[in-house]
Design an enzyme around this catalytic site. Sequence first.
Site, PDB file in Angstrom:
ATOM      1  CB  SER A 157     -11.137  -0.137   3.714  1.00 12.07           C
ATOM      2  OG  SER A 157     -10.454   0.029   4.913  1.00 12.07           O
ATOM      3  CG  HIS A 165      -2.135  -0.855   1.083  1.00 14.21           C
ATOM      4  ND1 HIS A 165      -2.059  -2.217   0.927  1.00 14.21           N
ATOM      5  CD2 HIS A 165      -3.459  -0.569   1.093  1.00 14.21           C
ATOM      6  CE1 HIS A 165      -3.287  -2.727   0.839  1.00 14.21           C
ATOM      7  NE2 HIS A 165      -4.152  -1.741   0.938  1.00 14.21           N
ATOM      8  NE  ARG A 178     -13.631  -1.212  -0.991  1.00 18.44           N
ATOM      9  CZ  ARG A 178     -12.985  -1.841  -0.008  1.00 18.44           C
ATOM     10  NH1 ARG A 178     -11.811  -1.399   0.405  1.00 18.44           N
ATOM     11  NH2 ARG A 178     -13.529  -2.875   0.590  1.00 18.44           N
ATOM     12  NE  ARG A 230      -9.147   2.451   5.018  1.00 19.48           N
ATOM     13  CZ  ARG A 230      -9.295   3.178   3.918  1.00 19.48           C
ATOM     14  NH1 ARG A 230      -9.586   4.445   3.994  1.00 19.48           N
ATOM     15  NH2 ARG A 230      -9.130   2.637   2.728  1.00 19.48           N
TER      16      ARG A 230
HETATM   17  C1  MIC Z   1      -8.733  -0.644   0.594  1.00 20.66           C
HETATM   18  O1  MIC Z   1      -8.861  -1.194  -0.493  1.00 20.66           O
HETATM   19  O2  MIC Z   1      -9.523   0.222   0.999  1.00 20.66           O
HETATM   20  C2  MIC Z   1      -7.594  -1.045   1.495  1.00 20.66           C
HETATM   21  C3  MIC Z   1      -6.680   0.095   1.576  1.00 20.66           C
HETATM   22  O3  MIC Z   1      -6.907  -2.137   0.936  1.00 20.66           O
HETATM   23  C4  MIC Z   1      -8.195  -1.433   2.844  1.00 20.66           C
HETATM   24  C5  MIC Z   1      -7.217  -1.635   3.921  1.00 20.66           C
HETATM   25  C6  MIC Z   1      -6.671  -0.379   4.494  1.00 20.66           C
HETATM   26  O4  MIC Z   1      -7.372   0.623   4.632  1.00 20.66           O
HETATM   27  O5  MIC Z   1      -5.497  -0.410   4.857  1.00 20.66           O
HETATM   28  C7  MIC Z   1      -9.108  -2.643   2.813  1.00 20.66           C
HETATM   29  O6  MIC Z   1      -9.679  -2.940   1.803  1.00 20.66           O
HETATM   30  O7  MIC Z   1      -9.328  -3.269   3.867  1.00 20.66           O
HETATM   31 FE1  SF4 Z   2      -4.764  -2.587  -2.549  1.00 18.05          FE
HETATM   32 FE2  SF4 Z   2      -7.146  -2.443  -1.343  1.00 18.05          FE
HETATM   33 FE3  SF4 Z   2      -6.795  -1.540  -3.839  1.00 18.05          FE
HETATM   34 FE4  SF4 Z   2      -6.720  -4.106  -3.388  1.00 18.05          FE
HETATM   35  S1  SF4 Z   2      -8.478  -2.778  -3.095  1.00 18.05           S
HETATM   36  S2  SF4 Z   2      -5.302  -2.964  -4.669  1.00 18.05           S
HETATM   37  S3  SF4 Z   2      -5.742  -4.227  -1.379  1.00 18.05           S
HETATM   38  S4  SF4 Z   2      -5.862  -0.729  -1.973  1.00 18.05           S
END
Ligand code: MIC
Ligand code: SF4
Length: 643
Positions: A533, A65, A379, A535
């Site tokens: 996410s 990330h 997303r 998180r």
């Molecule tokens: C995301 O796609 O939003 C992330 C970044 O991969 C998150 C994790 C994070 O916020 O560190 C997720 O999908 O859980």
């Molecule tokens: Fe990385 Fe989350 Fe995006 Fe997947 S969805 S590429 S884990 S930031």
Amino acid sequence: MGLTLAEKIIENHLVSGKMEPGKEIALRIDQTLTQDATGTMAYLQFEALGLDRVKTKLSVSYVDHNTLQASFENADDHRFLQSIAARYGIYFSRPGNGICHQVHLERFGVPGATLLGSDSHTPTAGGLGMLAFGAGGLDVAVAMAGRPFYLKMPEIVRVNLTGKLPPWVTAKDIILELLRRLSVKGGVGKIFEYGGDGIKNLTVPERATITNMGAELGATTSLFPSDEQTRLFLKAQNREEAWQPLAPDPDARYSETITIDLSTLEPLVACPHSPDAVRKVTEVGPVPLNQVAIGSCTNSSYTDLMRVAAILKGKTVHPNTSLVISPGSRQVLLMLAENGALADLLAAGARLLESACGPCIGMGQAPCSGGNSLRTFNRNFEGRSGTKDAQIYLASPEVAAASALTGVLTDPRTLGEYPEIPLPEEFIIDDSMIIPPAADSANVSIVRGPNIKPLPRRGPLAKSLTGSVLIKVGANITTDHIMPAGAKILPLRSNIPAIAEYVFSGIDPGFAARAKEKGGGFIVAGENYGQGSSREHAALAPMSLGITAVFARSFARIHRSNLINFGILPLVFSDPADYEGISQDDLLHLGDIEEGIDRGELLVENKSTGRKFRVLLPLGEREKEILRAGGLLNLTKQQAEGE
Ligand code: MIC
Ligand code: SF4
């Protein structure tokens, strides 16, 4: 009565509880994964549990990330993660080795095993017949300590795929079709188990695109059987020994069956600003595109990028469109480099990024202001790209490549013959960027730079709570709204006091200051609060600002668990209309919290309006214990001391 495949794997890993939908179950976890943005906290928490080594069969720490390294913070995190992995018996996938979900599929996933990851897209491994869940970092830390993962037994939905995809229609269109039908709330409390004769033509990477984006349905996880396709993939990864055939019983019972006739699908696109705003590409028409981005854990496999290369070969990207490509893993990139496809991509004008999450999490490549960007990601929440007023569309790599050539959203079927790219018989196997745990782990010292701040702790459960409504938000608030990511904020993931300044910053920049001034308070929200996410910073940072309860019409699963893990009460309006009766700044009082936790219900007094209303706090036994202990870390330590 026969069992579904999900039930079979659950039964094999069941530590306690009954497999009845809605009942709390505890599962033994075979493997864990973390990524750097959630991993630093997860490992600080694991450290706080005081164990000498992880107790899982396999744990992997990925760095994918935070790889921009605009300042020292990211590199500090990487060094910390590498040393802590060596210390506690964890494999370390170095920055540049690829996106956690892609690499895990390639090198570690095992059909029939359980995987818990501190990332919401961990269910990607379901494409390999693995039962994989996303969770907060603390849940993963507890699983690394050998303790079970608790969840409510989901309902199992059968997704029957029949027929064959027409040329230019892809796995991405299958999951977009499900999002179109079911919405981002449609999968809450459910496991999606795929079957039917339509799956036999889907390769593991294609299946993984589908299970990956099951997260956007809000699903607990998604799962494919382990069959000949699975064997071929594992064999090509030189891991055939990990294979076993796995399928549901013929008389398995599902709570619901959804059928998709693949032959009727068309190229689809999710429009701004939600993955379920899905329409046909032909209906949306030629939207001009400033950017096309190909990559992410959803769509950056070898076969995806080979098709893109075949489409772009000998052509040039449109002058008004910037094409960026981030290959899912070093394996993918090496293969493209060796067979010449990389040269085709570069010759066409693609801008090559490293194998990492990159633009998907707003780590660079923010679109121009008011710009349109078409991405192969999962997303498209408002602002996530790094540009507040950008319009993000989500589609397959085929749609993306076709559109990069024309500069407008384009139906790839106009390109003529579809480039068939089979799964390779052998992938390039080179694990030199994966560092195995150190043999003399006890002597490894953990390196902490100034960006690694100690874990914030919280006190015991309060008897009663009085506080102000600090913010009132609507439905489908994502964790990107609560705790934004991106190039500026993401480097602060190991530093809670610093990152807490940005809670809700995209929608209400005054929030953190107000929370501090009032000494904490409450959040009021609509349905599906905390979707997206995993998180835990979206719970941890508000906790550090003194948030003690969230009132919502409903919660997304992972975020609700994260709130409980950090001792924040997730309260549900018993009458959804009570939401209307509250305004920002109202003073609320909640008495007798302990009794409320026991009964699953609390009385709230709005001191500003004089109104009283009930809120529900439906908790499993384990969740009650966590809240009583003032959070999961406290509880796990208490339990370990008692043993
Ligand atoms: C995301 O796609 O939003 C992330 C970044 O991969 C998150 C994790 C994070 O916020 O560190 C997720 O999908 O859980
Ligand atoms: Fe990385 Fe989350 Fe995006 Fe997947 S969805 S590429 S884990 S930031």
